[in-house]
Design a protein around this motif. Structure first.
Motif, PDB file in Angstrom:
ATOM      1  N   TYR A   1      87.465  42.893 -46.769  1.00 31.43           N
ATOM      2  CA  TYR A   1      86.907  41.558 -46.565  1.00 31.43           C
ATOM      3  C   TYR A   1      85.384  41.649 -46.678  1.00 31.43           C
ATOM      4  O   TYR A   1      84.788  42.679 -46.346  1.00 31.43           O
ATOM      5  N   PRO A   2      84.738  40.586 -47.167  1.00 35.63           N
ATOM      6  CA  PRO A   2      83.324  40.686 -47.560  1.00 35.63           C
ATOM      7  C   PRO A   2      82.334  40.371 -46.445  1.00 35.63           C
ATOM      8  O   PRO A   2      81.451  39.517 -46.596  1.00 35.63           O
ATOM      9  N   TYR A   3      82.450  41.073 -45.325  1.00 29.27           N
ATOM     10  CA  TYR A   3      81.575  40.857 -44.173  1.00 29.27           C
ATOM     11  C   TYR A   3      81.300  42.196 -43.499  1.00 29.27           C
ATOM     12  O   TYR A   3      82.089  43.136 -43.630  1.00 29.27           O
ATOM     13  N   THR A   4      80.217  42.251 -42.747  1.00 28.11           N
ATOM     14  CA  THR A   4      79.862  43.465 -42.005  1.00 28.11           C
ATOM     15  C   THR A   4      80.342  43.421 -40.561  1.00 28.11           C
ATOM     16  O   THR A   4      79.989  44.291 -39.769  1.00 28.11           O
ATOM     17  N   ALA A   5      81.126  42.424 -40.207  1.00 27.90           N
ATOM     18  CA  ALA A   5      81.701  42.318 -38.860  1.00 27.90           C
ATOM     19  C   ALA A   5      83.204  42.233 -38.966  1.00 27.90           C
ATOM     20  O   ALA A   5      83.747  41.646 -39.912  1.00 27.90           O
TER      21      ALA A   5
ATOM     22  N   LYS B   1      86.966  50.293 -44.425  1.00 32.15           N
ATOM     23  CA  LYS B   1      85.591  50.220 -43.936  1.00 32.15           C
ATOM     24  C   LYS B   1      85.216  51.552 -43.321  1.00 32.15           C
ATOM     25  O   LYS B   1      86.082  52.386 -43.000  1.00 32.15           O
ATOM     26  N   THR B   2      83.920  51.776 -43.157  1.00 36.05           N
ATOM     27  CA  THR B   2      83.418  52.916 -42.402  1.00 36.05           C
ATOM     28  C   THR B   2      82.451  52.333 -41.389  1.00 36.05           C
ATOM     29  O   THR B   2      81.291  52.073 -41.676  1.00 36.05           O
ATOM     30  N   ALA B   3      82.950  52.094 -40.188  1.00 36.08           N
ATOM     31  CA  ALA B   3      82.256  51.294 -39.186  1.00 36.08           C
ATOM     32  C   ALA B   3      81.628  52.176 -38.109  1.00 36.08           C
ATOM     33  O   ALA B   3      82.067  53.295 -37.856  1.00 36.08           O
TER      34      ALA B   3
ATOM     35  N   ARG C   1      77.888  48.328 -42.306  1.00 34.29           N
ATOM     36  CA  ARG C   1      76.642  48.261 -43.053  1.00 34.29           C
ATOM     37  C   ARG C   1      76.910  47.653 -44.419  1.00 34.29           C
ATOM     38  O   ARG C   1      77.945  47.910 -45.038  1.00 34.29           O
ATOM     39  N   GLU C   2      75.976  46.856 -44.925  1.00 40.65           N
ATOM     40  CA  GLU C   2      76.170  46.100 -46.145  1.00 40.65           C
ATOM     41  C   GLU C   2      76.447  46.988 -47.352  1.00 40.65           C
ATOM     42  O   GLU C   2      77.291  46.653 -48.197  1.00 40.65           O
ATOM     43  N   ASP C   3      75.773  48.130 -47.456  1.00 37.57           N
ATOM     44  CA  ASP C   3      75.991  48.959 -48.644  1.00 37.57           C
ATOM     45  C   ASP C   3      77.412  49.506 -48.699  1.00 37.57           C
ATOM     46  O   ASP C   3      78.003  49.641 -49.785  1.00 37.57           O
ATOM     47  N   ASP C   4      77.998  49.785 -47.541  1.00 43.41           N
ATOM     48  CA  ASP C   4      79.396  50.230 -47.520  1.00 43.41           C
ATOM     49  C   ASP C   4      80.328  49.112 -47.965  1.00 43.41           C
ATOM     50  O   ASP C   4      81.262  49.342 -48.744  1.00 43.41           O
TER      51      ASP C   4
ATOM     52  N   ALA D   1      79.626  56.543 -38.874  1.00 39.71           N
ATOM     53  CA  ALA D   1      80.384  56.509 -40.130  1.00 39.71           C
ATOM     54  C   ALA D   1      79.658  55.748 -41.234  1.00 39.71           C
ATOM     55  O   ALA D   1      80.171  55.683 -42.350  1.00 39.71           O
ATOM     56  N   TRP D   2      78.506  55.188 -40.940  1.00 41.17           N
ATOM     57  CA  TRP D   2      77.791  54.462 -41.984  1.00 41.17           C
ATOM     58  C   TRP D   2      77.517  55.387 -43.175  1.00 41.17           C
ATOM     59  O   TRP D   2      77.093  56.535 -43.018  1.00 41.17           O
ATOM     60  N   GLY D   3      77.794  54.884 -44.350  1.00 41.60           N
ATOM     61  CA  GLY D   3      77.592  55.663 -45.571  1.00 41.60           C
ATOM     62  C   GLY D   3      78.780  56.503 -45.978  1.00 41.60           C
ATOM     63  O   GLY D   3      78.781  57.079 -47.075  1.00 41.60           O
TER      64      GLY D   3
END
Length: 541
Positions: free
Chosen positions: A297-301, A265-267, A408-411, A271-273
């Motif tokens: 994992y398929p979540y943004t949290a 992830k890039t949290a 972020r969802e796109d990441d 780091a978004w994007g």
């Protein structure tokens, strides 16, 4: 066929886990093993299921769990607790998971020098949130301690570097001495010979965060000698994620170990994007010969322990030292300063987001706090969020789990779609309001991202959950439906499968998962669990 079958799945569409196109086939099971039959082959079976219109797949392999203690010894009598955690044991099974890989993020229930076990037990109590947990000296002892009468799924385990380090040198923030590093390597080598799945690190978590690159390289070389992967929760998944990724790649190159990036992830807003750069970097590394893959994992949290939101120095010395520090005003002042200004080498989740994005998932003595943000809870009491967090940790003896809304969802979509990724829940199964990923990850990929958003074709999605992780972790005979393979199977409806678990109701079972077979025995029928307990400890040789 001559001999009657134990089980026959007739009339379904086979998605075999290799990524190959779906095809019509019947699946026979005898003595826990599979035979693939041409559709319509005459055969008799003790139990025959008509699965026309449905898809048959291998059982899903959850490559990233924290379910180590769900069927492990607890308390002074050494028995595991049946309630209230049986609902937690059921959650992965009901979404089709038949094998879990535990010991992730640097924390496993083993190994340790015998004299370190009591202090290590306190650390594991806080980490797993299921009360007192008994650690083990090696993988054999871990396996012997699993209560198979409680196991709904198979379990394999990595060797957690944090546990290994604490089991040799405690919770000191220093490099190991030569003798200590030799002992760590020897304990790791023994566990891997006994069947552990690889080496994991959690480089944001004490005591793992106290280790430098050289220490990890030395240990990863041991994993490499066994042909087993180095699995890492990077030192930073936020503003310094690219630097942390380079460290992981350096460890892989220098050690020769296959590299698995945990829950990539890039949290945080800084780091978004960044997946626009990290994923091509992984692809470049593979082109250069580095055996690197990742899971997602398929979540943004995300979800972790509350004390991981604090600077690493707060945990030096272990749980007792942490709690003693948190009672002091000067400690809290220093924490506030470090969050505001940052500390070199520290991920600083709160500084990258804010206390309003951190919600309480599990605080057993304070259920009224669960599901609410630290910022709101602190405001309600009229105190600073750091003071509220410290007070809650003290009241709960350190045993608090949180959810961090930081991605972020796109990441997330980019990592799921990557050919280098497989699916792992990163499930943290604790009473309270755990993250819904424990009950929903696999169904969510199949339904929301696969069918509805057309991000990943069904055959590819199943491959990410079965054949790819089986190959990565050496799970021979699992992850693919072929003659002679283990009879871990799922029957699902591709048109209706979907996750239902939410942050408010995190253990709601998914829809569309009709039948789950574990070791040749029907463990879920018509979406409901049976009385079967067919799970076993998997040793990887």
């Amino acid at each position: 066929m001559g001999r009657p079958l134990d089980l026959l799945l007739r009339g379904g569409t086979l998605v075999d886990g290799t990524g190959a196109p779906a095809r019509e086939a019947d699946i026979a099971v005898v003595d826990g093993r599979i035979t693939v039959l041409p559709a319509g082959t005459p055969a008799s079976a003790a139990e025959s299921l008509d699965v026309t219109g449905q898809v048959v797949t291998p059982g899903f392999i959850d490559v990233h769990t924290h379910s180590d203690a769900l069927a492990a010894p607890h308390g002074a009598d050494g028995t595991a607790t049946a309630e209230p955690v049986d609902e937690l044991r059921l959650a992965p099974l009901l979404q089709g998971v038949t094998t879990e890989i535990s010991g992730n993020c640097g924390t496993s229930l083993f190994p340790s020098l015998p004299e370190r076990l009591p202090v290590l037990a306190e650390h594991l109590r806080v980490t797993f949130g299921l009360g007192p947990v008994r650690p083990a000296v090696d993988f054999d002892a871990f396996a012997a301690g699993q209560d198979l009468s409680l196991r709904r799924t198979h379990i394999a385990s990595l060797v957690g570097h944090g546990t290994l380090r604490a089991g040799v040198m405690g919770f000191e923030a220093r490099p190991p001495g030569p003798g200590e590093l030799d002992t760590m390597c020897a304990l790791l080598d023994r566990a891997l010979r006994q069947g552990a799945a690889g080496l994991s690190t959690g480089l944001i978590y004490p005591p793992g965060t106290y280790a430098d690159t050289e220490e990890i390289v030395a240990l990863a070389k041991v994993a490499a000698r066994h042909g087993k992967p180095y699995v890492t929760h990077l030192r930073d998944e936020m503003s310094q994620v690219e630097t942390a990724l380079e460290e992981a790649l350096e460890i892989a190159v220098r050690s020769g170990a296959p590299l698995q990036i945990s829950h990539h992830k890039t949290a945080g807003r800084h780091a978004w994007g960044a997946t626009l750069r990290t994923l091509p970097r992984l692809e470049q590394a593979r082109a250069e010969g580095v055996d690197v893959l990742c899971d997602v994992y398929p979540y943004t949290a995300g979800s972790t322990v509350l004390h991981a939101m604090l600077p690493p120095w707060t945990s030096e010395g272990g749980v007792g030292a942490l709690l003693e520090r948190l009672s002091r005003a000067d400690t809290r002042d220093r924490i506030r300063t470090d969050i505001a200004q940052g500390v070199k080498g520290w991920e600083n989740t709160v500084g990258n987001g804010g206390w309003d994005l951190i919600t309480v998932a599990a605080a057993q003595a304070h259920p009224q706090a669960e599901g609410r943000s630290i910022a709101d809870l602190a405001a309600e009491r009229g105190v600073h969020p750091v003071d509220y967090a410290c007070d809650l940790l003290l009241a709960e003896q350190g045993e608090v789990t949180i959810i961090s809304h930081s991605m972020r969802e796109d990441d997330v979509r980019r990592v799921i779609a990557s050919p280098l990724s497989m699916i792992g829940s990163d499930g943290v199964p604790k009473p309270g309001r755990p993250h819904p990923r424990w009950a929903g990850s696999f169904a969510r990929v199949l339904g929301h991202y696969g069918r509805d958003q057309r991000l990943v074709p069904l055959e590819n999605a199943v491959h990410k959950m079965t054949g790819l992780p089986a190959r990565r972790f050496g799970l021979t005979g699992r992850g693919v439906v072929r003659d002679g393979a283990m009879a871990d199977l799922i029957v699902l409806d591709p048109e209706s499968v979907r996750d239902r678990a939410t942050f408010d109701q995190p253990l709601l079972a998914p829809e569309g998962i009709d039948t789950v077979v574990v070791a040749g025995r029907v463990a879920v029928r018509s979406g409901c669990p049976t009385a079967q307990r067919a799970g076993e400890v998997v040793r990887i040789r």
